[in-house]
Structures are given as C-alpha cells and as structure tokens.
Scaffold this active site. Structure first.
Site, PDB file in Angstrom:
ATOM      1  N   ASP A   1      -0.927  -6.620   2.238  1.00  0.00           N
ATOM      2  CA  ASP A   1      -1.170  -5.167   2.223  1.00  0.00           C
ATOM      3  C   ASP A   1      -0.902  -4.681   3.638  1.00  0.00           C
ATOM      4  O   ASP A   1      -0.766  -5.479   4.572  1.00  0.00           O
ATOM      5  CB  ASP A   1      -2.642  -4.894   1.835  1.00  0.00           C
ATOM      6  CG  ASP A   1      -2.974  -3.401   1.852  1.00  0.00           C
ATOM      7  OD1 ASP A   1      -2.176  -2.606   1.321  1.00  0.00           O
ATOM      8  OD2 ASP A   1      -4.026  -3.022   2.421  1.00  0.00           O
ATOM      9  N   SER A   2      -0.863  -3.366   3.815  1.00  0.00           N
ATOM     10  CA  SER A   2      -0.705  -2.816   5.160  1.00  0.00           C
ATOM     11  C   SER A   2      -1.921  -3.128   6.027  1.00  0.00           C
ATOM     12  O   SER A   2      -1.845  -3.063   7.240  1.00  0.00           O
ATOM     13  CB  SER A   2      -0.547  -1.298   5.070  1.00  0.00           C
ATOM     14  OG  SER A   2      -1.721  -0.746   4.496  1.00  0.00           O
TER      15      SER A   2
ATOM     16  N   CYS B   1      -0.768  -3.691  -2.654  1.00  0.00           N
ATOM     17  CA  CYS B   1      -0.525  -2.411  -2.004  1.00  0.00           C
ATOM     18  C   CYS B   1       0.371  -1.568  -2.913  1.00  0.00           C
ATOM     19  O   CYS B   1       1.487  -1.981  -3.244  1.00  0.00           O
ATOM     20  CB  CYS B   1       0.176  -2.675  -0.670  1.00  0.00           C
ATOM     21  SG  CYS B   1       0.718  -1.198   0.201  1.00  0.00           S
ATOM     22  N   ASN B   2      -0.134  -0.416  -3.317  1.00  0.00           N
ATOM     23  CA  ASN B   2       0.668   0.472  -4.171  1.00  0.00           C
ATOM     24  C   ASN B   2       1.906   0.969  -3.449  1.00  0.00           C
ATOM     25  O   ASN B   2       2.980   1.108  -4.044  1.00  0.00           O
ATOM     26  CB  ASN B   2      -0.162   1.696  -4.570  1.00  0.00           C
ATOM     27  CG  ASN B   2      -1.286   1.377  -5.520  1.00  0.00           C
ATOM     28  OD1 ASN B   2      -1.181   1.561  -6.713  1.00  0.00           O
ATOM     29  ND2 ASN B   2      -2.400   0.872  -4.984  1.00  0.00           N
TER      30      ASN B   2
ATOM     31  N   GLU C   1      -9.235   1.945   7.846  1.00  0.00           N
ATOM     32  CA  GLU C   1      -8.789   0.868   8.739  1.00  0.00           C
ATOM     33  C   GLU C   1      -9.650   0.823   9.997  1.00  0.00           C
ATOM     34  O   GLU C   1      -9.922  -0.247  10.543  1.00  0.00           O
ATOM     35  CB  GLU C   1      -7.320   1.079   9.149  1.00  0.00           C
ATOM     36  CG  GLU C   1      -6.323   0.713   8.067  1.00  0.00           C
ATOM     37  CD  GLU C   1      -6.270  -0.786   7.764  1.00  0.00           C
ATOM     38  OE1 GLU C   1      -6.332  -1.590   8.698  1.00  0.00           O
ATOM     39  OE2 GLU C   1      -6.168  -1.129   6.576  1.00  0.00           O
TER      40      GLU C   1
ATOM     41  N   CYS D   1      -4.385   3.656  -4.560  1.00  0.00           N
ATOM     42  CA  CYS D   1      -4.180   2.971  -3.272  1.00  0.00           C
ATOM     43  C   CYS D   1      -5.302   1.956  -3.175  1.00  0.00           C
ATOM     44  O   CYS D   1      -6.459   2.273  -3.486  1.00  0.00           O
ATOM     45  CB  CYS D   1      -4.272   3.977  -2.126  1.00  0.00           C
ATOM     46  SG  CYS D   1      -4.434   3.212  -0.492  1.00  0.00           S
TER      47      CYS D   1
ATOM     48  N   HIS E   1      -6.873   0.765  -0.784  1.00  0.00           N
ATOM     49  CA  HIS E   1      -7.950   1.081   0.160  1.00  0.00           C
ATOM     50  C   HIS E   1      -9.041   1.956  -0.503  1.00  0.00           C
ATOM     51  O   HIS E   1     -10.192   1.923  -0.083  1.00  0.00           O
ATOM     52  CB  HIS E   1      -7.406   1.878   1.354  1.00  0.00           C
ATOM     53  CG  HIS E   1      -6.697   1.070   2.385  1.00  0.00           C
ATOM     54  ND1 HIS E   1      -5.457   0.508   2.183  1.00  0.00           N
ATOM     55  CD2 HIS E   1      -7.047   0.738   3.665  1.00  0.00           C
ATOM     56  CE1 HIS E   1      -5.068  -0.119   3.290  1.00  0.00           C
ATOM     57  NE2 HIS E   1      -6.017  -0.002   4.200  1.00  0.00           N
TER      58      HIS E   1
HETATM   59  N1  DGL Z   1      -3.363  -0.059   0.539  1.00  0.00           N
HETATM   60  C1  DGL Z   1      -2.066   0.477   0.401  1.00  0.00           C
HETATM   61  C2  DGL Z   1      -1.795   1.095  -0.940  1.00  0.00           C
HETATM   62  O1  DGL Z   1      -2.309   0.593  -1.898  1.00  0.00           O
HETATM   63  C3  DGL Z   1      -1.394   1.081   1.594  1.00  0.00           C
HETATM   64  C4  DGL Z   1      -2.075   2.194   2.276  1.00  0.00           C
HETATM   65  C5  DGL Z   1      -1.341   2.608   3.526  1.00  0.00           C
HETATM   66  O2  DGL Z   1      -1.095   1.757   4.377  1.00  0.00           O
HETATM   67  O3  DGL Z   1      -1.019   3.809   3.641  1.00  0.00           O
HETATM   68  O4  DGL Z   1      -1.053   2.012  -1.076  1.00  0.00           O
END
Ligand code: DGL
Length: 265
Positions: free
Chosen positions: A15-16, A78-79, A157, A189, A191
C-alpha cells in the site's frame, strides 16, 4: 520426484502506507502459518494525489522487490494502486496471481433500499477510468455518488485518527453524500476503515457503511495453498521505520513489529 519445499515462498502485500494494514490484519487471521511481507511506500504517500503513471511506476518497482524476496502472490492492499496499476502488473507478470482492492459496488447495490449509494475514495481513484467502468458494470441503474477526499490519508499517515480538523474534513467530504440522501456508503480506500467512526458520525447512524478488506483477504487466502513455510511477518517502508513502528504499536497494538527500511541503506 522430490517436491521443492520452497521455504522462502511468501505473500507480498503493499500500500502507499498504513492503509493496507486493514487488509493485512485480516490476512494474518485467515492464514496464520503464511510468510507475509508488507511494504508501505510511505515516502511516496499519498498515492491519491499522484499522477497515474507515477502510481503505476511505484507499483511496478514494489512488485519487483516483493518478487525478488520470494512473493508468489501479490495483494494490492490499495484501491488507488489497483485502479491505476493492476492491469500493467498483470501484463508484466502474467504467471503471478494478483489480488486487487476495489470498492464493493455489487454488495452496495444489494444493500441499498433507496437506490442511492455513496463512494468515498482518494482523488486518483475517484478520477479513474477503472472505477467508472466498475460502476457502469455493476451499478444496475442505482445512483452512485463518487466523492474524492483529498487530505484524509495525509492525516491518517501522520497518526491523526480523531482530531477536530480531521472530523471537519471528513464532514466536508460527506456533504455531497448527505445532500444526495445515500443510505449506503462504500469506504473506497484502505485507510478509511481506520477512521470508520468519523465517517459514520458525518453520514449519520442510518447510513450503512461497507468496507472491503475482509473480502480481499478472503480472496487472497483462497488462492494460497499453505505449504511447509513457517509463519513470519516482515514489514518494510520507504519512509522512517521508527515512525512506522510507533504507528503500528499505537494504532494496531502489535507488540514488536519488525520494520525495516526499503531500499536498505
Ligand atoms: N490506501 C490507499 C487506497 O486504498 C491509498 C491512499 C493514498 O495513498 O492516497 O486507495
């Protein structure tokens, strides 16, 4: 003929940043004996503000690394990376199974009573052709209000899961969903489940919130044949390992997470 026990085979998850932990924790429960490697691309988070080519290039570099470490299954937790990179990753590694993360439009269509669904996602996911196609394919005539939510991932984050500023931001992003009268909302997302109570408070108790990480972990577990490897969890970050260790201990309550820097010094 002897079967190679391949003790290094593992599942690579990325993931990011910290969002993919929502998928990883489910995966650990479903596959307690698997070797797992989680890569948080913290130095490049949030992906949601990046250009598609950039998100794709990061995903390729990370997958390359995970494969080198022994990954035989990749979970894109991560979406945003799924929206912009899964096709390129599958084309580049045709024999490697990938499990992506995408908002559950079908379960939302099944859950809604008034036919109005909200979808909260990063700006890059919200703008993606892949999400548009997914909605066209599965919405079945229901209205889907897509809201990009800049700023939310940055705060999570940084360890902010409950400040007044974050609540105000979440409330603002939920405005269009409230105005449309949605009765069902998707957290698009990984997160976002980390601050689920904030979304619920902003949308109201009558709105049903749907998350996808359990389904993603189940899909990955179904593809994984448990082998002779012993359970292990490696966490790597392109950011600061000490900061990430602290975040994990505080938010996930994991005792002694082994967090290393990637690429190493
Ligand atoms: N957690 C990620 C997602 O599901 C990425 C969020 C991001 O880095 O903007 O999209």
């Amino acid at each position: 003929m002897q079967i190679d026990p391949s003790p290094r085979r593992e599942i690579g998850v990325f993931d990011s940043g910290v969002g993919g932990f929502t998928v990883l924790r489910e995966l650990r429960e479903l596959l307690p004996t698997a070797r797992l490697r989680y890569l948080a691309d913290t130095a490049h988070a949030p992906y949601g503000n990046r250009m598609p080519e950039d998100i794709c290039a990061r995903s390729v570099a990370i997958t390359e690394h995970l494969v080198t470490q022994g990954a035989e299954l990749i979970v894109i937790a991560c979406n945003t990376a799924t929206a912009h990179a899964i096709e390129a990753l599958r084309a580049r590694w045709p024999a490697l199974p990938f499990v992506g993360t995408e908002p559950g439009i079908k379960p939302a269509v099944a859950a809604t009573r008034n036919g109005r669904i909200g979808l909260l996602a990063t700006p890059a996911t919200a703008a993606s052709a892949r999400l548009r196609a997914l909605i066209e394919r599965h919405a079945n005539g229901r209205e889907v209000v897509v809201q990009g939510c800049p700023g939310v991932v940055d705060r999570i984050e940084a360890g902010d899961l409950d400040s007044a500023e974050l609540r105000a931001l979440v409330d603002r992003h939920c405005g269009p969903l409230r105005a449309a009268g949605v009765d069902t909302a998707l957290l698009g997302c990984t997160h976002y489940p980390l601050i689920e109570p904030l979304w619920q408070a902003a949308l109201g108790p009558e709105v049903k919130l749907l998350r996808i990480e359990t389904a993603v972990a189940r899909r990955a577990a179904a593809l994984w044949a448990p082998g002779p490897e012993s359970p292990d969890l490696h966490i790597e970050t392109s950011g600061d390992p000490v900061a990430l260790r602290g975040w994990i201990q505080r938010v996930l309550d994991w005792r002694e997470p082994d967090v290393r820097r990637w690429p190493g010094n």
